[in-house]
Scaffold this active site. Structure first.
Site, PDB file in Angstrom:
ATOM      1  N   GLU A  46       0.832  -1.217   0.000  1.00  0.00           N
ATOM      2  CA  GLU A  46       0.000   0.000   0.000  1.00  0.00           C
ATOM      3  C   GLU A  46       0.864   1.264   0.000  1.00  0.00           C
ATOM      4  O   GLU A  46       0.534   2.249  -0.657  1.00  0.00           O
ATOM      5  CB  GLU A  46      -0.951  -0.020   1.195  1.00  0.00           C
ATOM      6  CG  GLU A  46      -2.033  -1.102   1.033  1.00  0.00           C
ATOM      7  CD  GLU A  46      -2.937  -1.226   2.244  1.00  0.00           C
ATOM      8  OE1 GLU A  46      -4.087  -0.792   2.160  1.00  0.00           O
ATOM      9  OE2 GLU A  46      -2.489  -1.754   3.278  1.00  0.00           O
ATOM     10  N   GLU A  68      -4.608  -8.986   3.991  1.00  0.00           N
ATOM     11  CA  GLU A  68      -5.281  -8.552   5.229  1.00  0.00           C
ATOM     12  C   GLU A  68      -6.555  -9.328   5.553  1.00  0.00           C
ATOM     13  O   GLU A  68      -6.891  -9.512   6.725  1.00  0.00           O
ATOM     14  CB  GLU A  68      -5.618  -7.060   5.154  1.00  0.00           C
ATOM     15  CG  GLU A  68      -4.428  -6.133   5.303  1.00  0.00           C
ATOM     16  CD  GLU A  68      -3.704  -5.859   3.998  1.00  0.00           C
ATOM     17  OE1 GLU A  68      -2.879  -4.948   3.982  1.00  0.00           O
ATOM     18  OE2 GLU A  68      -3.958  -6.573   3.001  1.00  0.00           O
TER      19      GLU A  68
END
Length: 722
Positions: free
Chosen positions: A115, A135
Site C-alpha cells: 500500500e 489482510e
C-alpha cells in the site's frame, strides 16, 4: 538487536533515499511509520532534495503493518492505538507530495508495504518480488488505501481476486498488469529508481497519482457487474466472514464516489473489523501457530536437530501410504514395508496416485513429482532398515502387533534411530513397554489424508528424550506440517478433545433431534461437515474401535448408543459401501437417506432418554452448543492435565487437525469468546435434565466461578483456588 529505524541519505544527484529497517521483514511498526513521516517532511523541506526513493533494508521492501498492534487493540478494545496511516501518510504525505517518490521494491511488498508502494508515483521492482494484500486472512481489509489503489493499478477483477484470496503475485505478473513500472536486476534497483524519480521531477516521465486513475476500472455498469459476481461468490464461499463483503462495499464506494471517498470509508470499516470476533480469532491463530515451535526443555536447552534423511514406514494402508507420500514430497527417502507383495503393491500404487493427483491439479511440477516417486522403495523384510534415521509404524490399532514390531525394529535399526508410531489413541507406554530404548519412542500422529492435512501431533512420553522430540519437530517442518508437541494419554490432545463431538450428536439424536438438521447447523457454524457425515466418511469400523478405547478410558462421561451397531447390522458402512446416514453415489453430493429413520427409532427405543417419551424442543443455537460445549469441557480436562504446553497449542491443533474454523480462533479461544460462565451453566443444566455425559469438569467450574479465562495458564487457576 537490530535497530528499528528509518534512515535518509541525500546523494549529490539530489535524490533522497529513505530506507525502512525493521528486520526480518521491515514490518511497519508504529516507530517506523512515525520515522517515515519525519523523513518525508524533512525531504520536502530541504532545497537539495529534488526527488525521493523509498526502499527497505536487506533486500526486502516491507512485509506490512506490525500485527502485534492488532493484539494490543484486541486486549484493550482501544482503536486509538492504530496510527493514522491511510490519509495522513499514504495520501497526504506520499501521494500528494510536491516532489516525486518512487518505490524500489525487492523481496516482498505485502499488506501495508504494498500500500505504501502504491501511494508512490512509480514502482520499480527486482525479479520475483512478492506483491500482495493478505489482510482479509486476518479478519480485516487493506487499511492504507489498498482497496482503492490496487483496482486502479491492476484492474478490478484481478485486484478483487488478490484481496479475497489473500494470495500474492510476483513482480513479473505485476509488471504485465501495470502494478509495477519496470523490473531490473537487484544490483541496479536503486540506480534505476533514482533515475526514474529524477525523470518524473524533470517531466521526462509522467507523474501518476494512482488514487485518481480510472482507466482500468471500466464503465460503472461493468464494475458493478464484477462486484455483484464477487458478492455472490463470497456469499457461497465465506458465509461467516464479514471482512469479505465489507471489502467489496469499500471498493464499490470508491468506484461510485471517487477514490478519496473510498479511502475514508475504508478507514471506518477497517476500524470496525479490527475489533470483531473474526479478527480476534484469526490474529490469535496467526500468533498461536508461531508459538508451537517453542517447547520448554526441548527447544531452549541448546540442542540442534539431527538430520533425518531416510525413514522406514511400516504398513502401506491409507495412513502409511499417506505418510510415505508426505515424506517423499519433503525430499526424504522412504522404505515402505508390508507383509506381502499384494499389500505392498497396493501401498506403492496409492503413493503414486497421491503424487500424480497433485501433479494433475497443478499443485506440484511434474519433474518434482517424478523425483519424489524415485525416493520410495518397497520391501517385505527388515534388510534395508540398517541405516534408517527413523521408523514410523502405521499398522492397525492392535497392541500386541505394535509391541512385536517395536521389539523387532529396536534390534535391527541403528542406535540413533527414532522409533515412532502413528497410533491415534493407544497409550505409547504400552507400545514401547517391551523394549529397552524407551527414550527413542515417540508418537508421530498424522491426520488423514496424511499428505494433505497440515497437523503433525508429536506425542511424547515421560521417557522420550528432548533430542528425539526436536528431531521429529524438524522433520515436521521439512514436510510442511505444523508440529504440535503433546503429552501421552488416550486419544492424545486432538482426538481426546473431540471424542465428545460425535457423542454429543448421538445424545441429541436420542433426544429426538433430526440428524440432518444437526449436520446442517454444524456446517453453518463453519466445520466442513457435520458429525454424522464425518462418521460416514471415516467408516464405522473406526467409530467402533475408537469408541471402545474412549469408553474404557473415560467410562464416567461416555454416552453409549447402539446406533452404529444397528447401521452395520442393516448392511451399512457409510461412504465405504455408499450407504450410511446418507446415500453416496459417484459424481453427486451425499443425499440424506430417509430409510435411516427406522433404524434411529429402534435405537431411541433401546436407550429411551427422551423426557416423557417426547422429542425435545431446541433452538438452532442450542444444538450447536450441545455438540460443541462438551468438546470445550474435554479441552478443559486436557489443559488441566497439562497434555498441551499452552492453551493456544490446542487451538492450533483443533484448527489444523479437526478443521475447526480458524476465524473462531480454535476450540479454547472460542470457549473464551462464548464465556466459561455460560458454558458451565448450560452443561450443568443439560447434565441434570438429560445425561451425565454433559457434566461440567472441575476445571471449567473453577474458571467460571472465578472469572478466569479458560486459556489462562494453570498457575492462574491455582491462585484463584487459593
Amino acid at each position: 538487536m537490530a535497530e528499528v529505524i528509518v534512515t535518509m541519505e541525500v546523494g549529490s544527484d539530489g535524490v533522497a533515499v529513505i530506507t525502512i529497517s525493521n528486520p526480518p521483514v521491515n514490518a511497519l511498526a508504529v516507530p517506523i511509520l512515525g520515522g517515515l513521516k519525519e523523513k518525508f517532511a524533512e525531504a520536502m523541506r530541504r532545497d537539495d532534495v529534488k526527488a525521493i526513493v523509498l526502499t527497505g533494508k536487506n533486500g526486502r521492501f516491507s512485509g506490512g503493518f506490525d500485527i502485534n498492534v492488532f493484539q494490543k487493540v484486541h486486549k484493550t478494545g482501544d482503536i486509538s492505538q492504530l496510527p493514522d496511516v491511510s490519509v495522513a501518510l499514504v495520501t497526504n504525505t506520499i501521494e500528494d507530495a510536491k516532489k516525486p517518490i518512487v518505490a524500489a521494491v525487492q523481496g516482498l511488498a505485502l499488506g501495508g508495504g504494498l500500500e505504501l508502494a502504491m501511494g508512490c508515483h512509480a514502482r520499480v521492482a527486482a525479479p520475483r518480488a512478492q506483491l500482495g494484500l493478505p489482510e482479509l486472512s486476518l479478519g480485516v481489509m487493506p487499511g492504507f488505501g489498498g482497496t482503492q489503489r490496487l483496482p486502479r493499478l491492476l484492474g478490478l477483477s484481478k485486484a478483487i481476486d488478490m484481496m479475497l484470496t489473500s494470495k500474492p503475485i510476483l513482480s513479473e505478473e505485476g509488471e504485465k498488469l501495470g502494478l509495477i513500472d519496470a523490473i531490473v536486476p537487484p544490483q541496479e534497483l536503486l540506480k534505476v529508481a533514482k533515475k526514474w524519480a529524477l525523470d518524473i521531477a524533470e517531466a521526462r516521465k509522467p507523474w501518476a497519482r494512482s488514487l485518481h486513475r480510472t482507466d482500468k476500472i471500466g464503465s460503472l455498469s461493468e464494475a458493478r457487474e464484477i462486484i455483484k459476481a464477487a458478492r455472490q461468490h463470497v456469499k457461497r464461499t465465506f458465509p461467516n466472514l464479514p471482512q469479505h463483503q465489507a471489502c467489496l462495499d469499500v471498493i464499490e464506494e470508491g468506484i461510485v464516489h471517487g477514490g478519496y471517498a473510498g479511502v475514508l470509508k475504508e478507514v471506518k470499516e477497517f476500524n470496525e473489523l479490527v475489533v470483531s470476533d473474526t479478527s480476534k480469532g484469526l490474529v490469535h491463530i496467526f500468533f498461536a501457530q508461531r508459538a508451537i515451535s517453542k517447547v520448554p526443555k526441548v527447544t531452549d536447552v541448546g540442542l540442534k536437530p539431527r538430520s533425518v534423511k531416510k525413514v522406514a514406514v511400516i504398513g502401506g494402508g491409507l495412513m502409511g501410504s499417506g505418510i510415505a507420500t508426505a515424506l517423499i514430497l519433503g525430499n526424504i527417502k522412504v522404505v515402505l514395508k508390508e507383509v506381502n507383495s499384494q499389500y505392498l503393491q497396493k501401498g506403492i500404487n496409492t503413493i503414486q496416485a497421491n503424487v500424480k493427483g497433485l501433479v494433475a491439479r497443478k499443485k506440484l511440477p511434474q519433474a518434482q513429482g517424478e523425483k519424489a516417486l524415485s525416493l520410495v522403495n518397497g520391501v517385505l523384510d527388515y534388510s534395508q532398515f540398517k541405516d534408517v534415521d527413523m521408523v514410523i509404524e502405521a499398522v492397525i490399532e492392535n497392541i500386541p502387533l505394535k509391541q512385536k514390531i517395536f521389539s523387532e525394529i529396536e534390534n535391527i535399526c541403528p542406535p540413533h534411530c527414532i522409533l515412532a508410531t502413528n497410533t491415534s489413541t493407544i497409550d505409547l507406554n504400552l507400545i514401547g513397554e517391551k523394549i529397552k530404548s524407551q527414550d527413542r519412542v515417540i508418537g508421530a500422529h498424522f491426520f488423514s489424508p496424511a499428505h494433505v492435512m497440515p497437523l503433525l501431533e508429536i506425542v511424547r512420553t515421560e521417557k522420550t528424550s528432548a533430542q528425539v522430540i526436536l528431531d521429529l519437530m524438524a522433520v515436521g517442518k521439512v514436510i510442511k506440517k505444523a508440529p504440535v508437541v503433546v503429552g501421552n494419554c488416550t486419544g492424545f490432545a486432538v482426538n481426546r478433545t473431540f471424542f465428545p463431538y460425535t457423542q454429543g450428536a448421538h445424545v441429541l439424536l436420542h433426544l429426538g433431534v433430526d440428524l440432518f438438521r444437526i449436520d446442517r447447523l454444524i456446517t453453518s457454524f463453519g466445520l466442513p461437515m457435520g458429525p454424522f457425515q464425518l462418521q460416514d466418511l471415516a467408516g464405522y469400523g473406526v467409530a467402533v474401535a475408537v469408541g471402545k478405547e474412549f469408553a474404557n478410558a473415560f467410562p464416567d462421561r461416555t454416552f453409549r448408543s447402539p446406533i452404529i451397531d444397528l447401521l452395520i447390522k442393516s448392511g451399512r458402512n457409510g461412504k465405504n459401501n455408499g450407504k450410511g446416514y446418507y446415500l453416496y453415489e459417484k459424481g453427486s453430493k451425499p443425499k440424506p437417506d430417509p430409510q435411516v429413520f427406522q433404524i434411529i427409532e429402534e435405537a431411541k427405543r433401546l436407550v429411551n432418554i427422551m423426557p416423557s417419551g417426547k422429542a425435545i424442543n431446541v433452538t438452532d443455537k442450542e444444538i450447536v452448543e450441545m455438540i460443541l460445549f462438551p468438546v470445550v469441557n474435554e479441552a478443559c480436562r486436557v489443559l488441566e492435565e497439562g497434555v498441551v504446553v499452552r492453551a493456544s497449542d490446542l487451538d492450533v491443533a483443533s484448527v489444523l487437525g479437526m478443521s475447526f474454523p480458524s476465524y473462531r480462533g480454535g476450540i479454547v479461544f472460542w470457549g473464551d469468546l462464548v464465556g466459561a460462565k455460560h458454558i458451565y451453566a448450560s452443561l450443568k443444566k443439560w447434565s441434570e435434565k438429560y445425561s451425565h455425559f454433559y457434566k461440567p469438569s472441575k476445571f471449567l467450574e473453577e474458571r467460571a466461578n472465578n472469572g478466569v479465562p479458560l486459556s489462562a495458564p494453570l498457575s492462574a487457576s491455582s491462585r484463584a483456588r487459593l
